[in-house]
Write a protein that holds these residues in place. Structure first.
Motif, PDB file in Angstrom:
ATOM      1  N   ILE A  43       0.839  -1.203   0.000  1.00 46.69           N
ATOM      2  CA  ILE A  43       0.000   0.000   0.000  1.00 46.69           C
ATOM      3  C   ILE A  43       0.874   1.253   0.000  1.00 46.69           C
ATOM      4  O   ILE A  43       0.620   2.213  -0.730  1.00 46.69           O
ATOM      5  CB  ILE A  43      -0.964  -0.009   1.204  1.00 46.69           C
ATOM      6  N   SER A  44       1.930   1.230   0.801  1.00 44.21           N
ATOM      7  CA  SER A  44       2.856   2.378   0.834  1.00 44.21           C
ATOM      8  C   SER A  44       3.541   2.555  -0.511  1.00 44.21           C
ATOM      9  O   SER A  44       3.753   3.688  -0.959  1.00 44.21           O
ATOM     10  CB  SER A  44       3.897   2.195   1.933  1.00 44.21           C
ATOM     11  N   GLY A  45       3.884   1.458  -1.168  1.00 42.34           N
ATOM     12  CA  GLY A  45       4.483   1.537  -2.502  1.00 42.34           C
ATOM     13  C   GLY A  45       3.541   2.189  -3.497  1.00 42.34           C
ATOM     14  O   GLY A  45       3.957   2.992  -4.344  1.00 42.34           O
ATOM     15  N   GLY A  46       2.267   1.889  -3.395  1.00 43.84           N
ATOM     16  CA  GLY A  46       1.270   2.515  -4.261  1.00 43.84           C
ATOM     17  C   GLY A  46       1.156   4.008  -4.014  1.00 43.84           C
ATOM     18  O   GLY A  46       0.964   4.799  -4.942  1.00 43.84           O
ATOM     19  N   LYS A  47       1.306   4.398  -2.756  1.00 45.17           N
ATOM     20  CA  LYS A  47       1.254   5.826  -2.433  1.00 45.17           C
ATOM     21  C   LYS A  47       2.487   6.553  -2.961  1.00 45.17           C
ATOM     22  O   LYS A  47       2.398   7.704  -3.391  1.00 45.17           O
ATOM     23  CB  LYS A  47       1.111   6.005  -0.928  1.00 45.17           C
ATOM     24  N   ILE A  48       3.631   5.883  -2.959  1.00 47.27           N
ATOM     25  CA  ILE A  48       4.850   6.476  -3.524  1.00 47.27           C
ATOM     26  C   ILE A  48       4.691   6.619  -5.037  1.00 47.27           C
ATOM     27  O   ILE A  48       5.106   7.618  -5.630  1.00 47.27           O
ATOM     28  CB  ILE A  48       6.094   5.628  -3.183  1.00 47.27           C
ATOM     29  N   GLU A  49       4.067   5.634  -5.679  1.00 48.79           N
ATOM     30  CA  GLU A  49       3.805   5.720  -7.118  1.00 48.79           C
ATOM     31  C   GLU A  49       2.891   6.906  -7.438  1.00 48.79           C
ATOM     32  O   GLU A  49       3.105   7.628  -8.419  1.00 48.79           O
ATOM     33  CB  GLU A  49       3.172   4.428  -7.624  1.00 48.79           C
ATOM     34  N   ALA A  50       1.882   7.121  -6.620  1.00 49.77           N
ATOM     35  CA  ALA A  50       0.979   8.257  -6.830  1.00 49.77           C
ATOM     36  C   ALA A  50       1.731   9.579  -6.672  1.00 49.77           C
ATOM     37  O   ALA A  50       1.490  10.530  -7.421  1.00 49.77           O
ATOM     38  CB  ALA A  50      -0.190   8.185  -5.856  1.00 49.77           C
ATOM     39  N   ALA A  51       2.645   9.626  -5.718  1.00 50.06           N
ATOM     40  CA  ALA A  51       3.440  10.845  -5.528  1.00 50.06           C
ATOM     41  C   ALA A  51       4.337  11.102  -6.737  1.00 50.06           C
ATOM     42  O   ALA A  51       4.490  12.250  -7.174  1.00 50.06           O
ATOM     43  CB  ALA A  51       4.287  10.737  -4.258  1.00 50.06           C
ATOM     44  N   ALA A  52       4.923  10.047  -7.299  1.00 47.07           N
ATOM     45  CA  ALA A  52       5.761  10.208  -8.494  1.00 47.07           C
ATOM     46  C   ALA A  52       4.926  10.682  -9.681  1.00 47.07           C
ATOM     47  O   ALA A  52       5.372  11.528 -10.471  1.00 47.07           O
ATOM     48  CB  ALA A  52       6.460   8.889  -8.819  1.00 47.07           C
ATOM     49  N   GLU A  53       3.717  10.166  -9.803  1.00 48.34           N
ATOM     50  CA  GLU A  53       2.833  10.591 -10.886  1.00 48.34           C
ATOM     51  C   GLU A  53       2.457  12.066 -10.734  1.00 48.34           C
ATOM     52  O   GLU A  53       2.505  12.832 -11.701  1.00 48.34           O
ATOM     53  CB  GLU A  53       1.577   9.725 -10.892  1.00 48.34           C
ATOM     54  N   ASP A  54       2.110  12.464  -9.518  1.00 47.98           N
ATOM     55  CA  ASP A  54       1.764  13.865  -9.275  1.00 47.98           C
ATOM     56  C   ASP A  54       2.953  14.780  -9.571  1.00 47.98           C
ATOM     57  O   ASP A  54       2.801  15.854 -10.166  1.00 47.98           O
ATOM     58  CB  ASP A  54       1.325  14.062  -7.814  1.00 47.98           C
ATOM     59  N   ALA A  55       4.135  14.366  -9.156  1.00 49.97           N
ATOM     60  CA  ALA A  55       5.339  15.173  -9.362  1.00 49.97           C
ATOM     61  C   ALA A  55       5.665  15.304 -10.844  1.00 49.97           C
ATOM     62  O   ALA A  55       6.018  16.390 -11.326  1.00 49.97           O
ATOM     63  CB  ALA A  55       6.515  14.569  -8.605  1.00 49.97           C
ATOM     64  N   ALA A  56       5.547  14.211 -11.595  1.00 52.89           N
ATOM     65  CA  ALA A  56       5.844  14.249 -13.030  1.00 52.89           C
ATOM     66  C   ALA A  56       4.841  15.146 -13.763  1.00 52.89           C
ATOM     67  O   ALA A  56       5.220  15.914 -14.665  1.00 52.89           O
ATOM     68  CB  ALA A  56       5.829  12.846 -13.617  1.00 52.89           C
TER      69      ALA A  56
END
Length: 152
Positions: A46-59
């Protein structure tokens, strides 16, 4: 004359006495350990998914900017906001931005790639007081509009 036979006694199995308690004492800690590992794996995923969402938002935030320095700043800010909004507490955060696509000529699509890494304490993921940390990393690439004006 009738001969009366004495009543039969049931044979006793003395070796099986208490075997269920021993089996329970062996199996119960193993089941508890398995459940704890399953919960830990789920929380890490679940934490990995949240990190992926943060990378998407940042990009996405970086791809909207017109200069590389503005893209780096926007990506760092968006990643920090996204992680905070999702309740991820990073011991250390790294945001790497490849905004070289902003220099692509007008009419050609460019790309911005952002990598977000977050080191999370295992006490936040598993049980309070658990030692150690896990670094979770995710990369996302966002397309820059090919016909949008760009600065040099």
């Amino acid at each position: 004359m009738s001969s009366a036979s004495p009543p039969r006694e049931r044979p006793r199995l003395r070796g099986d006495r208490g075997s269920e308690a021993i089996q329970a004492a062996i199996v119960t800690p193993l089941l508890i350990a398995f459940v704890c590992l399953a919960i830990a794996a789920g929380r890490i995923a679940i934490s990995g998914g949240k990190i992926e969402a943060a990378a998407e938002d940042a990009a996405r935030a970086a791809s909207i900017e017109r200069t590389e320095s503005a893209a780096r700043s926007a990506a760092s800010g968006a990643a920090a906001r996204s992680l905070q909004d999702q309740g991820i507490h990073c011991a250390s955060t790294g945001v790497s931005v490849d905004a070289s696509g902003l220099a692509a000529p007008l009419g050609q699509a460019g790309y911005v790639t952002v990598t977000v890494s977050c080191t999370v304490g295992l006490s936040d993921l598993l049980l309070p007081g658990a030692p150690g940390a896990k670094t979770l990393t995710s990369t996302f690439t966002s397309v820059i509009d090919a016909h949008r004006a760009r600065q040099d």
